[in-house]
Design an enzyme around this catalytic site. Structure first.
Site, mmCIF file in Angstrom:
data_model
loop_
_atom_site.group_PDB
_atom_site.id
_atom_site.type_symbol
_atom_site.label_atom_id
_atom_site.label_comp_id
_atom_site.label_asym_id
_atom_site.label_seq_id
_atom_site.Cartn_x
_atom_site.Cartn_y
_atom_site.Cartn_z
ATOM 1 N N HIS A 157 -3.277 10.027 4.346
ATOM 2 C CA HIS A 157 -3.690 8.617 4.283
ATOM 3 C C HIS A 157 -5.118 8.517 4.811
ATOM 4 C CE1 HIS A 157 -3.718 4.283 5.051
ATOM 5 N NE2 HIS A 157 -2.608 4.189 4.341
ATOM 6 N N CYS A 216 0.865 -1.174 0.000
ATOM 7 C CA CYS A 216 0.000 0.000 0.000
ATOM 8 C C CYS A 216 0.900 1.221 0.000
ATOM 9 C CB CYS A 216 -0.968 -0.024 1.187
ATOM 10 S SG CYS A 216 -0.163 0.039 2.786
#
Length: 655
Positions: free
Chosen positions: A576, A26
């Protein structure tokens, strides 16, 4: 930085290529699925260049690398024949992941059920502790404050979370299982409704619903007789909501969507209320009794040994998140007996972690490590939050963690010997000390001695035994301004790294609207520990991410949950959105700009469906990180709400 060398070292220390089932990444971490996780050398991996930490969660072996993750992943792809690996192992991964993760998924669900309630439980414990302290002080002066209106109201406040606990549990349990939270709360509300509660406690009268018997009962635990009651209960409503979640999915499959709005909740209530009162509720009550009898039996064998084990190992449980699985024991103890001791013993562990961090602070010559350790000892000893101490200093330096385990065990043993109990369920810190004064001064003194031995013992052991410094001499010897000051409601701290790459001052505005929190409040320790970089976090109330300053979009992750920005001032920023939202694979996210595009402050970068993502069970807490800040001071606002015009950070060059 030699990324190929890093990749080769990672492969070697995860057990070799033959131990890798699959690899993805990720925005911040490499996500391995390993055949055998015990073959991985976690301590060695955490020492590798470019690696921030290692997290084992959800059946994945996650190596946190921060902004360098893509470079390291590309190097890994070159070293590994990943296409062949993926093709040959896809089915194996799917099959093994399901089998391996039952325990992990269960622990995750337990965490999702109980963690949201901890702040309210802790607040109730704090109020109850203050009331106990006030009552003791005033009684010594011949004044009984327990009859005053203020005492009565505050005592009620401290009891509400426990009395109506099934309702709160229903909400969090339904959310964790992605089912209807309101219907779950209605079922729980029925269980604690005064008329129903009176009916259930009337054991002499038979009661039925649709011809089914409403189970009642009375039993003896120790010297007291307990009558069936769902107020303050834990297990019954969890069982009920678990069954309701399956029922709800089945009903939605067989009922046409056009009439689901009315029929699904209506049928859920008509089915679940009788089922809960006649079967699931009684089973839950007896499971709760069984847990309590088992725990009492273990502690009864040797309270000293029990206290030592919990006091010593609680910090280890925290590392793996397993301490959440023990919370129901203490909550169940309070519900059945009006007291608990598991958190008293855990308090020894909390103070021991704080003490070990104090020892690190006193011994280290690194200004940066001193600051990290100081934050850790304050958080652990004042409010009972140990993660900053564990991840910030104790665990990474190893020996302080061992010292904390030893001192925590000794402190817990002292508490066990003294028969310490608390009358509320609260994190152990200075603010909640008086929770353990409710059962007499003798027990309270043993509690105080226990936490003192744990705290000062861990500090002394850490200081005497020492530890190997992780920071290089060059980094430790840097002479930078580390003054901390307050100005106009803003709190400032230094971030001391290698070289400055920002303008003299950069003002950063909130990229999201919502509640502004500290990174320490994030459950994901890769962010909370500061390993990813300094910054803040926002719990969004609106599903839009805006540019915090004039900038160039340097990266948008394919799943749209993470954004990299290059600000015109030279700063790099990572936004994020949510925790583990990479799993959504871009669903509920919309992109409004392109990578490489230069945008002005306030430009919408991405939007996301806040309601749908929350409904899917994901935490939308959004870290805003400055991963590459050099020789500068980061200034964070102390405001709690923010919008696009709120200044959340200022970054100043200290050269």
């Amino acid at each position: 930085m030699d990324y190929r060398k890093i990749a080769e070292d990672i492969i070697k220390n995860v057990g070799g290529k033959e131990n890798i089932e699959s690899l993805t990444h990720c925005f911040t971490r490499l996500r391995f699925i390993l055949k055998e996780e015990n073959k991985a050398n976690k301590p060695r991996i955490e020492q590798l260049e470019g690696v921030i930490s290692v997290v084992q969660a959800g059946g994945e072996y996650q190596i946190v690398c921060g902004a360098k993750v893509e470079h390291i992943y590309d190097a890994l792809i070159q070293v590994l024949d990943m296409e062949q690996l993926s093709n040959t192992n896809t089915e194996t991964v799917k099959r093994k992941k399901t089998a391996k993760q039952i325990g992990n998924q269960l622990l995750q669900i337990i965490t999702q059920i109980f963690t949201p309630l901890v702040p309210a439980i802790a607040a109730a414990g704090l109020i109850k502790g203050f009331l106990t302290a006030a009552k003791l002080i005033m009684s010594n002066r011949g004044v009984d404050i327990s009859t005053s209106d203020t005492y009565t109201i505050l005592f009620a406040v401290s009891q509400v979370i426990f009395y109506f606990f099934p309702i709160f549990l229903a909400m969090t349990c339904a959310k964790a299982l992605r089912s209807n939270q309101v219907i779950a709360m209605v079922i729980a509300g029925t269980l604690v409704y005064p008329g129903i509660d009176t009916m259930i406690q009337d054991v002499a009268t038979k009661t039925t619903i649709f011809g089914l018997p409403v189970v009642k009962g009375a039993w003896q635990i120790g010297e007291s007789v307990k009558v069936f009651s769902y107020t303050e209960s834990v297990i019954p409503i969890i069982l009920a909501v678990c069954v309701m979640a399956f029922l709800e999915k089945w009903l939605k499959r067989i009922i046409p969507e056009v009439i689901q709005l009315i029929l699904v909740p209506g049928l859920e209530l008509l089915i679940m209320i009788p089922l809960t009162l006649s079967l699931l509720g009684p089973i839950g009550i007896y499971i709760g009794n069984g847990i309590q009898i088992g725990y009492d039996a273990v502690i009864g064998v040797s309270p000293i040994l029990g206290g030592a084990l919990i006091g010593g190992l609680w910090g280890v449980f925290v590392i793996f998140g397993a301490h959440r699985a023990l919370l129901p024991i203490g909550l169940n103890d309070v519900a059945l007996n009006g007291h608990q001791n598991i958190l008293a013993f855990a308090g020894s562990a909390n103070f021991a972690q704080g003490g070990a961090a104090l020892g690190v602070m006193l011994r280290t010559k690194s200004k940066e490590l001193k600051q990290i350790a100081a934050s850790g000892t304050i958080a652990a000893t004042v409010v009972g939050v140990t993660e900053p101490a564990i991840y910030g200093s104790n665990l990474r330096l190893k020996k302080p963690m061992v010292c904390a385990i030893i001192a925590g065990a000794v402190g817990g043993a002292i508490m066990g010997f003294g028969g310490v109990y608390g009358d509320a369920f609260a994190n152990n810190g200075v603010l909640t000390i008086f929770t353990y004064a409710a059962f007499g001064m003798r027990k309270f003194m043993f509690y105080l001695v226990g936490i003192a031995v744990a705290y000062f013992g861990a500090a002394a052991l850490t200081y005497i035994i020492g530890f190997e410094e992780e920071l290089s001499e060059e980094r430790n010897s840097e002479n930078v301004n580390d003054e901390i000051y307050e100005d106009s409601g803003v709190i400032e701290e230094s971030n001391k790294l290698e070289e400055s790459n920002v303008d003299k001052s950069t003002t950063l505005y909130a990229p999201l609207e919502g509640e502004l929190i500290s990174l320490l409040e994030i459950e994901d320790q890769a962010f909370a520990s500061g390993g990813m970089g300094q910054g803040v976090a926002i719990i969004p109330s609106k599903g839009e991410v805006l540019a915090p300053w004039d900038c160039t979009v340097s990266m948008i992750y394919p799943t749209l949950h993470a954004i990299g920005l290059q600000l015109d001032t030279g700063l790099e920023m990572l936004i994020h959105v949510g925790m583990n939202t990479v799993e959504l694979e871009g669903k509920h996210f919309t992109k409004h700009v392109e990578v490489g595009q230069h945008i002005e402050r306030g430009t919408k970068i991405i939007s996301f469906d806040l309601e749908e993502i929350t409904k899917a069970g994901y935490d939308l807490t959004t870290p805003i990180i400055l991963p590459e800040v050099k020789l500068c001071q980061i200034t964070r606002t102390n405001q709690t709400r923010c919008n696009r015009d709120t200044i959340i950070m200022e970054v100043k060059d200290v050269d």
